[in-house]
Design a protein around this motif. Structure first.
Motif, short mmCIF file in Angstrom:
data_model
loop_
_atom_site.label_atom_id
_atom_site.label_comp_id
_atom_site.label_asym_id
_atom_site.label_seq_id
_atom_site.Cartn_x
_atom_site.Cartn_y
_atom_site.Cartn_z
N GLY A 110 0.78 -1.22 0.00
CA GLY A 110 0.00 0.00 0.00
C GLY A 110 0.82 1.28 0.00
N TYR A 111 2.14 1.19 0.07
CA TYR A 111 2.99 2.39 0.06
C TYR A 111 3.01 2.94 -1.36
CZ TYR A 111 6.91 5.36 1.60
OH TYR A 111 7.72 6.41 1.95
N TYR A 112 2.38 4.10 -1.55
CA TYR A 112 2.20 4.69 -2.87
C TYR A 112 2.76 6.11 -2.82
CZ TYR A 112 -0.01 5.61 -7.37
OH TYR A 112 -0.24 5.89 -8.69
N ALA A 113 3.73 6.41 -3.68
CA ALA A 113 4.41 7.69 -3.56
C ALA A 113 4.89 8.22 -4.90
CB ALA A 113 5.62 7.54 -2.62
N ALA A 114 5.25 9.49 -4.89
CA ALA A 114 5.87 10.16 -6.03
C ALA A 114 6.94 11.08 -5.47
CB ALA A 114 4.85 10.96 -6.82
N PHE A 115 7.96 11.37 -6.29
CA PHE A 115 9.06 12.22 -5.88
C PHE A 115 9.29 13.31 -6.91
CE2 PHE A 115 9.67 8.21 -3.84
CZ PHE A 115 10.32 8.45 -2.64
N VAL A 116 9.51 14.54 -6.42
CA VAL A 116 9.87 15.66 -7.29
C VAL A 116 11.05 16.40 -6.68
CG1 VAL A 116 7.52 15.99 -8.16
CG2 VAL A 116 8.30 17.34 -6.21
N LYS A 117 11.76 17.13 -7.53
CA LYS A 117 12.78 18.07 -7.07
C LYS A 117 12.13 19.44 -7.13
CE LYS A 117 16.99 17.63 -8.49
NZ LYS A 117 18.23 17.69 -9.31
N ASP A 118 12.03 20.11 -5.98
CA ASP A 118 11.34 21.41 -5.93
C ASP A 118 12.20 22.52 -6.54
OD1 ASP A 118 13.16 22.38 -4.02
OD2 ASP A 118 11.66 22.71 -2.47
N VAL A 119 11.71 23.74 -6.48
CA VAL A 119 12.40 24.88 -7.11
C VAL A 119 13.71 25.24 -6.42
CG1 VAL A 119 10.28 25.84 -8.08
CG2 VAL A 119 11.02 26.56 -5.79
N ASN A 120 13.97 24.66 -5.25
CA ASN A 120 15.23 24.87 -4.53
C ASN A 120 16.20 23.72 -4.71
OD1 ASN A 120 14.24 27.27 -2.90
ND2 ASN A 120 12.77 25.70 -2.32
N GLY A 121 15.73 22.65 -5.37
CA GLY A 121 16.55 21.46 -5.53
C GLY A 121 16.28 20.40 -4.48
N PHE A 122 15.40 20.69 -3.50
CA PHE A 122 15.06 19.71 -2.48
C PHE A 122 14.19 18.62 -3.08
CE2 PHE A 122 15.07 23.60 0.44
CZ PHE A 122 16.39 23.41 0.82
N THR A 123 14.43 17.38 -2.69
CA THR A 123 13.57 16.29 -3.10
C THR A 123 12.39 16.21 -2.13
OG1 THR A 123 15.33 15.02 -4.14
CG2 THR A 123 13.38 13.79 -3.41
N LEU A 124 11.19 16.22 -2.71
CA LEU A 124 9.96 16.07 -1.94
C LEU A 124 9.30 14.76 -2.32
CD1 LEU A 124 8.39 19.61 -2.42
CD2 LEU A 124 9.92 18.84 -0.60
N GLU A 125 8.87 14.02 -1.34
CA GLU A 125 8.09 12.81 -1.54
C GLU A 125 6.68 13.09 -1.07
OE1 GLU A 125 7.81 8.20 0.10
OE2 GLU A 125 9.51 9.45 0.69
N VAL A 126 5.71 12.65 -1.83
CA VAL A 126 4.31 12.69 -1.42
C VAL A 126 3.87 11.24 -1.35
CG1 VAL A 126 2.01 13.53 -1.96
CG2 VAL A 126 4.00 14.85 -2.66
N VAL A 127 3.40 10.81 -0.17
CA VAL A 127 3.12 9.39 0.03
C VAL A 127 1.76 9.16 0.68
CG1 VAL A 127 4.36 9.40 2.25
CG2 VAL A 127 4.03 7.25 1.04
N CYS A 128 1.11 8.11 0.23
CA CYS A 128 -0.12 7.60 0.83
C CYS A 128 0.20 6.19 1.31
CB CYS A 128 -1.25 7.58 -0.19
SG CYS A 128 -2.78 6.85 0.46
N HIS A 129 -0.15 5.89 2.55
CA HIS A 129 0.16 4.58 3.14
C HIS A 129 -1.02 3.60 3.06
CE1 HIS A 129 4.12 5.59 4.72
NE2 HIS A 129 3.63 6.76 5.05
N LYS A 130 -2.01 3.89 2.21
CA LYS A 130 -3.19 3.04 2.11
C LYS A 130 -3.28 2.38 0.76
CE LYS A 130 -5.69 6.31 4.98
NZ LYS A 130 -6.74 7.33 4.97
N ALA A 131 -3.78 1.18 0.75
CA ALA A 131 -3.97 0.46 -0.50
C ALA A 131 -5.09 1.07 -1.30
CB ALA A 131 -4.27 -1.01 -0.23
#
Length: 131
Positions: A110-131
């Protein structure tokens, strides 16, 4: 107890604020305060959680998650649709895709996520822990 707050230095405070003023409400954060040298967000509606502060720094240099320091920030959202919405909006705001939304069964079912590099170069993960 949750982590109290995080502080991130950015080279362009206006650029970071324009990006995060749109993204943070999607992550259930609200503005906390803003000044000439910093701005911040807190969990919305009085929920407990970690505050996030951004500080403008005059030094320049490219951030790298492969150097000692911050590796990435992960924000939990309630649904897989929200993962897609935040990912797409971040790209619209100038972020770069690192990993498109997908399941990561190696972490847990159920670990569902996406990753982006923000405008500062920081990596951000957005995650949902539900199936």
């Amino acid at each position: 107890m949750p982590l109290g707050h995080l502080g991130l230095n950015v080279s362009s405070l206006p650029r970071a604020k324009a990006f995060y003023d749109v993204l943070m409400p999607m992550l259930e954060y609200e503005p906390f305060f803003s000044a000439d040298t910093e701005f911040s967000y807190r969990p919305a509606d009085g929920k407990p959680g970690t505050y996030v502060f951004f500080y403008g720094e005059p030094m320049t240099g490219e951030y790298s998650r492969t150097l000692p320091g911050l590796q990435h920030l992960a924000f939990i959202v309630r649904t897989r649709d929200a993962v897609h919405e935040v990912y797409t909006r971040a790209l619209d705001l100038g972020a770069e895709s690192e990993i498109e939304p997908r399941e990561f069964p190696e972490y847990h079912p159920g670990y569902y996520a996406a990753f982006v590099k923000d405008v500062n170069g920081f990596t951000l993960e957005v995650v949902c822990h539900k199936a």
